[in-house]
Structure formats: structure tokens, C-alpha cells
Write a protein that holds these residues in place. Structure first.
Motif, short mmCIF file in Angstrom:
data_model
loop_
_atom_site.label_atom_id
_atom_site.label_comp_id
_atom_site.label_asym_id
_atom_site.label_seq_id
_atom_site.Cartn_x
_atom_site.Cartn_y
_atom_site.Cartn_z
N THR A 36 0.84 -1.19 0.00
CA THR A 36 0.00 0.00 0.00
C THR A 36 0.88 1.24 0.00
O THR A 36 2.07 1.17 0.23
N GLU A 37 0.25 2.36 -0.25
CA GLU A 37 0.96 3.65 -0.19
C GLU A 37 1.18 4.09 1.25
O GLU A 37 2.10 4.83 1.55
N ASP A 38 0.31 3.65 2.14
CA ASP A 38 0.35 4.05 3.55
C ASP A 38 1.29 3.11 4.33
O ASP A 38 1.03 1.91 4.41
N ALA A 47 -0.44 0.96 6.98
CA ALA A 47 -1.21 -0.13 6.40
C ALA A 47 -0.28 -1.25 5.92
O ALA A 47 -0.60 -2.43 6.06
#
Length: 91
Positions: free
Chosen positions: A2-4, A7
Motif C-alpha cells: 500500500t501507499e500508507d 497499512a
């Protein structure tokens, strides 16, 4: 992935790794088992030492049998239940 970053860390902690053979179908089963043993969520399923990993890698390179074996489905379910007790109780 993910980008986060938070996460991503959550995924690393909760999801099983993608078996290397799904990404690279030509990889040998022994090498895949060595990789998956290194990535195991539960420390009891990992190599007990760097020396044990080294011995398995040397055995693999020499074409000898390796100690790494995938854990069985039942043990996988037990370990998942230990990591996710609330969900395991509901199921």
C-alpha cells in the motif's frame, strides 16, 4: 503493498507472504520453503539461528536435502487462531 506505511506494516503483521512460486514459477520448492521459513509469522516456525539458515542454504546449493519444510494446514490454522483469537472464536 500500500501507499500508507502503517497499512503496509499491518499487512506484514497479519497476512501470510505470497509464496515465491506464485511470483517466480521456476523457483525450486526447496528454495521456496527456505524463503517461507524465513518469513514465517511465528518465531517458532523460523530458523532457530543464522547458522541453521546457512546450513540449509549450503545444502540447497549443493543439491542436498534441506531441513525447511512447509508447516501443515492444521498447524497453520492453530497459529492463525493464536494470532486472531476473537475471529477464531467467532468461526
Amino acid at each position: 503493498m500500500t501507499e500508507d506505511p502503517v497499512a503496509t506494516v499491518a499487512l506484514v503483521r497479519t497476512e501470510q507472504p505470497v509464496p515465491p512460486r506464485l511470483v517466480q514459477p521456476g523457483i525450486s520448492r526447496d528454495l521456496e520453503n527456505i524463503c517461507l521459513r524465513c518469513l514465517a509469522k511465528d518465531p517458532r516456525d523460523r530458523y532457530e539461528s543464522a547458522g541453521a539458515l546457512e546450513r540449509d542454504l549450503r545444502a540447497f546449493l549443493a543439491g542436498r536435502p534441506v531441513q525447511a519444510r512447509p508447516i501443515g494446514l492444521l498447524l497453520q490454522l492453530v497459529r492463525w487462531g493464536q494470532r486472531n483469537p476473537a475471529l477464531a472464536i467467532l468461526l
